[in-house]
Scaffold this motif. Structure first.
Motif, mmCIF file in Angstrom:
data_model
loop_
_atom_site.group_PDB
_atom_site.id
_atom_site.type_symbol
_atom_site.label_atom_id
_atom_site.label_comp_id
_atom_site.label_asym_id
_atom_site.label_seq_id
_atom_site.Cartn_x
_atom_site.Cartn_y
_atom_site.Cartn_z
ATOM 1 N N MET A 1 25.372 29.833 33.981
ATOM 2 C CA MET A 1 25.865 29.395 32.674
ATOM 3 C C MET A 1 27.322 29.792 32.544
ATOM 4 S SD MET A 1 24.247 30.014 28.891
ATOM 5 C CE MET A 1 24.507 31.785 28.902
ATOM 6 N N LEU A 2 28.112 28.958 31.901
ATOM 7 C CA LEU A 2 29.527 29.237 31.733
ATOM 8 C C LEU A 2 29.719 30.602 31.092
ATOM 9 C CD1 LEU A 2 32.440 27.870 31.880
ATOM 10 C CD2 LEU A 2 32.131 27.551 29.407
ATOM 11 N N PRO A 3 30.417 31.530 31.754
ATOM 12 C CA PRO A 3 30.640 32.858 31.169
ATOM 13 C C PRO A 3 31.412 32.751 29.855
ATOM 14 C CG PRO A 3 31.170 32.858 33.513
ATOM 15 C CD PRO A 3 30.977 31.427 33.119
ATOM 16 N N ASP B 1 35.178 32.841 28.996
ATOM 17 C CA ASP B 1 35.784 34.046 29.551
ATOM 18 C C ASP B 1 36.490 33.634 30.835
ATOM 19 O OD1 ASP B 1 36.260 36.402 31.051
ATOM 20 O OD2 ASP B 1 34.678 37.473 29.980
ATOM 21 N N SER B 2 37.835 33.503 30.787
ATOM 22 C CA SER B 2 38.585 32.946 31.910
ATOM 23 C C SER B 2 38.477 33.799 33.176
ATOM 24 C CB SER B 2 40.059 32.763 31.519
ATOM 25 O OG SER B 2 40.620 33.996 31.103
ATOM 26 N N ASP B 3 38.456 35.117 33.022
ATOM 27 C CA ASP B 3 38.371 35.986 34.199
ATOM 28 C C ASP B 3 37.034 35.807 34.924
ATOM 29 O OD1 ASP B 3 40.895 37.002 33.769
ATOM 30 O OD2 ASP B 3 40.189 38.745 32.623
ATOM 31 N N ARG B 4 35.970 35.814 34.159
ATOM 32 C CA ARG B 4 34.643 35.659 34.775
ATOM 33 C C ARG B 4 34.430 34.237 35.282
ATOM 34 N NH1 ARG B 4 31.107 37.642 30.091
ATOM 35 N NH2 ARG B 4 29.416 36.793 31.326
ATOM 36 N N ILE B 5 35.065 33.255 34.641
ATOM 37 C CA ILE B 5 34.985 31.886 35.145
ATOM 38 C C ILE B 5 35.630 31.817 36.529
ATOM 39 C CG2 ILE B 5 35.923 29.550 34.857
ATOM 40 C CD1 ILE B 5 35.448 29.851 31.859
ATOM 41 N N ALA B 6 36.779 32.475 36.693
ATOM 42 C CA ALA B 6 37.461 32.487 37.995
ATOM 43 C C ALA B 6 36.565 33.087 39.068
ATOM 44 C CB ALA B 6 38.771 33.264 37.889
ATOM 45 N N THR B 7 35.870 34.165 38.727
ATOM 46 C CA THR B 7 34.955 34.798 39.686
ATOM 47 C C THR B 7 33.803 33.866 40.041
ATOM 48 O OG1 THR B 7 35.495 37.011 38.823
ATOM 49 C CG2 THR B 7 33.442 36.780 40.073
ATOM 50 N N THR B 8 33.231 33.227 39.023
ATOM 51 C CA THR B 8 32.111 32.305 39.238
ATOM 52 C C THR B 8 32.518 31.140 40.133
ATOM 53 O OG1 THR B 8 31.087 32.855 37.114
ATOM 54 C CG2 THR B 8 30.507 30.734 38.095
ATOM 55 N N MET B 9 33.686 30.570 39.864
ATOM 56 C CA MET B 9 34.129 29.416 40.646
ATOM 57 C C MET B 9 34.452 29.816 42.084
ATOM 58 S SD MET B 9 33.606 27.262 38.389
ATOM 59 C CE MET B 9 34.072 25.819 39.345
ATOM 60 N N ALA B 10 34.968 31.024 42.272
ATOM 61 C CA ALA B 10 35.250 31.499 43.628
ATOM 62 C C ALA B 10 33.954 31.744 44.400
ATOM 63 C CB ALA B 10 36.093 32.773 43.576
ATOM 64 N N GLN B 11 32.967 32.339 43.744
ATOM 65 C CA GLN B 11 31.718 32.686 44.411
ATOM 66 C C GLN B 11 30.864 31.468 44.732
ATOM 67 O OE1 GLN B 11 29.793 35.492 41.802
ATOM 68 N NE2 GLN B 11 30.719 37.260 42.806
ATOM 69 N N HIS B 12 30.813 30.511 43.802
ATOM 70 C CA HIS B 12 29.810 29.457 43.916
ATOM 71 C C HIS B 12 30.373 28.048 44.100
ATOM 72 C CE1 HIS B 12 26.765 32.406 42.938
ATOM 73 N NE2 HIS B 12 27.442 32.753 41.861
ATOM 74 N N PHE B 13 31.680 27.861 43.864
ATOM 75 C CA PHE B 13 32.271 26.539 44.033
ATOM 76 C C PHE B 13 33.444 26.539 45.027
ATOM 77 C CE2 PHE B 13 29.816 26.080 40.236
ATOM 78 C CZ PHE B 13 29.456 24.739 40.170
ATOM 79 N N ASP B 14 33.572 27.633 45.762
ATOM 80 C CA ASP B 14 34.546 27.738 46.850
ATOM 81 C C ASP B 14 35.989 27.532 46.399
ATOM 82 O OD1 ASP B 14 32.556 28.310 48.640
ATOM 83 O OD2 ASP B 14 32.338 26.265 49.356
ATOM 84 N N LEU B 15 36.307 27.903 45.161
ATOM 85 C CA LEU B 15 37.689 27.867 44.718
ATOM 86 C C LEU B 15 38.358 29.195 45.045
ATOM 87 C CD1 LEU B 15 37.769 26.094 41.249
ATOM 88 C CD2 LEU B 15 38.054 25.121 43.512
ATOM 89 N N GLN B 16 39.598 29.133 45.467
ATOM 90 C CA GLN B 16 40.319 30.357 45.788
ATOM 91 C C GLN B 16 40.642 31.116 44.516
ATOM 92 O OE1 GLN B 16 43.750 29.337 48.093
ATOM 93 N NE2 GLN B 16 42.584 28.952 49.957
ATOM 94 N N SER B 17 40.488 32.431 44.577
ATOM 95 C CA SER B 17 40.777 33.288 43.436
ATOM 96 C C SER B 17 41.963 34.181 43.773
ATOM 97 C CB SER B 17 39.563 34.153 43.082
ATOM 98 O OG SER B 17 39.871 35.060 42.043
ATOM 99 N N SER B 18 42.811 34.425 42.792
ATOM 100 C CA SER B 18 43.985 35.279 43.018
ATOM 101 C C SER B 18 43.591 36.736 43.225
ATOM 102 C CB SER B 18 44.953 35.168 41.831
ATOM 103 O OG SER B 18 44.297 35.526 40.621
ATOM 104 N N GLU B 19 42.393 37.087 42.730
ATOM 105 C CA GLU B 19 41.927 38.465 42.872
ATOM 106 C C GLU B 19 40.873 38.554 43.960
ATOM 107 O OE1 GLU B 19 40.554 39.989 39.187
ATOM 108 O OE2 GLU B 19 42.431 39.614 38.119
ATOM 109 N N GLN B 20 40.964 39.580 44.759
ATOM 110 C CA GLN B 20 39.983 39.792 45.824
ATOM 111 C C GLN B 20 38.669 40.244 45.222
ATOM 112 O OE1 GLN B 20 41.224 42.556 48.788
ATOM 113 N NE2 GLN B 20 39.464 42.215 50.119
#
Length: 472
Positions: free
Chosen positions: A325-327, A344-363
């Motif tokens: 679900m959208l954070p 929640d933009s930060d958690r959205i970035a994490t979700t998209m990196a983990q599950h949609f293979d988008l690159q995240s600026s944070e490791q």
């Protein structure tokens, strides 16, 4: 578990010596058995594919919207399925935006004549209204995963050209193209390959065509809206629902969690439908089912692409089917003029990196157990289950923020360790700590938790081990 197989090059790198063995005549019955099995398999595939293709000869048989060139360009037009005999196979990861439409006569400019002067507002078969349900689905043949991200209809977003609004209004302003563009902007620029819009009238027909669905209704649900002839009357408990009853369950939103609680019930129904529908018997009926609901569907998927998506869904391991679900959070009273789900933009970035293979600026790093919010929900079916040994065991393992939360009440045979925010690794760590239960990446747990442990009856068998004193 992955089974390793040798490559074709390895199997054929050396020429095989000609065999000098005498030719063995297999019994005729055996030869006929293999022949009939082979022909039966070919016939089944041919019949299914042929029936699908017979739905329409058009390349986009279910497309009812007229997209302009600019609108069509919003979607990635690259091929997603194979050619020739591989037409039913996905060749790359693909993101599909799925929208459920609940449309009333005032939502459209030219409402059907038969809907006028009725004294109430009936549902009509249209795709021009507000989006009632929104999902971004990722079919990933490389990782063999199916990810479904639910986006609450009240999500506060900026709709290009129209300002800040709820995301469900994007379809009214600009149809599927503007909806896709808005979702992409919300989700860190994720690409969207295709869309599907299905009218609520088609959902009921689809579930009836599938023979209904067996689910657990989490509470008594009663609601009446004479203006729409919407009557909800369901009793708590596990039961088999027809199409109309399932719509009642899906549309009910008059509890403490409003639309978010409805999303949780949608995920529950989706999993139940997947479990019972994606089997060979039902697959053979899919062409007929599609004919029943095709007038209620609008999509830019071709029939060949639809066959490939359904085939992938049928083969997917259920443990690789993730429901997120959208954070975000509920807006606070008085924060805005309307009630919203605040992303929640930060958690959205994490979700998209983990599950949609988008690159995240944070490791990405493993979450410290100290900061994880772990909810315990009693799903044993008993009113006085002793959960203290379980809580103490988690606290000894470093999980400091552990609390008891209300359960839906569905008795579970096996404990579910639910990754409420999509963090399957943390859920797996808890499962390893406890030594029992199964991990589920979905959003059916406690809304404010990171991990929800829905304690099933298997805890009653494990409890004595947790109560024993630890030996020095």
């Amino acid at each position: 578990m992955t089974i390793q197989r040798g490559s074709a090059s390895e199997n054929h790198s050396k020429p095989r010596p000609k065999s000098r063995r005498k030719k063995v005549n297999h019994p005729k019955s055996s030869r006929w058995l293999w022949f009939l099995m082979g022909m039966g398999g070919i016939a089944m595939v041919s019949a299914t594919a042929g029936a699908f293709l017979a739905v329409s000869l058009s390349s986009t048989p279910l497309m009812q919207a007229n997209l302009s060139a600019d609108e069509a360009a919003v979607f990635d037009g690259d091929r997603i399925s194979g050619g020739g005999l591989r037409f039913s196979e996905l060749t790359r990861p693909v993101n599909i935006l799925v929208m459920g439409m609940s449309v009333l006569p005032p939502d459209v400019q030219n409402a059907p004549e038969e809907t006028k002067n009725l004294g109430y507002l009936p549902q009509i078969n249209s795709f021009d209204g507000l989006t009632d349900v929104m999902l971004l689905m990722r079919f990933d043949p490389e990782k063999k995963k199916l990810v479904m991200l639910s986006i609450p209809r009240d999500t506060r977003v900026e709709i290009e050209g129209y300002g800040i609004k709820k995301i469900n209004s994007a379809n009214v302003q600009g149809g599927p193209a503007l909806s896709a563009k808005t979702v992409s902007n919300l989700l860190d620029g994720v690409g969207i390959d295709r869309y599907v819009r299905i009218n609520i009238l088609g959902v009921a027909k689809l579930i009836d065509a599938l023979g209904g669905v067996t689910v657990y209704v989490p509470r008594d649900m009663k609601y009446q809206d004479d203006s729409q002839h919407l009557y909800i009357n369901l009793k708590k408990g596990k039961q088999h629902l027809n199409g109309d009853q399932t719509l009642q369950l899906l549309r009910f939103r008059h509890d403490e969690n409003g639309d978010i609680g409805r999303i949780q019930r949608q995920q529950m129904v989706m999993r139940a439908l997947m479990d019972q529908a994606l089997n060979p018997t039902t697959m053979a009926q899919l062409p007929n089912i599609l004919n029943v609901v095709k007038e209620h569907i609008d999509t830019n998927l071709t029939v060949e692409e639809l066959v490939a998506l359904v085939g992938f869904g049928a083969r997917i391991n259920r443990s690789n089917m993730l429901q997120l679900m959208l954070p975000g959070r509920f807006s606070e009273k008085g924060e805005y003029s309307a009630s919203y789900w605040i992303p929640d933009s930060d958690r959205i970035a994490t979700t998209m990196a983990q599950h949609f293979d988008l690159q995240s600026s944070e490791q990405q790093q493993a979450v410290d157990p100290t900061y994880l919010r772990v909810a315990i929900q009693d799903s044993t079916g008993s009113d006085n289950t002793n959960l203290r040994p379980l809580i103490k065991s988690l606290q000894k393992a470093g999980y400091r923020n552990v609390y008891i939360a209300k359960s839906w009440g569905e008795p579970l045979e096996v404990t579910h360790i639910v990754a409420q925010q999509g963090d399957g690794n943390s859920a797996e760590s808890i499962r390893n700590t406890l030594g029992f239960g199964e991990v589920r990446v979905e959003s059916t747990g406690n809304l404010y938790s990171d991990i929800s442990i829905q304690v099933g009856k298997d805890w009653l068998e494990q409890k004595d081990l947790f109560e024993q004193p630890v030996q020095p």
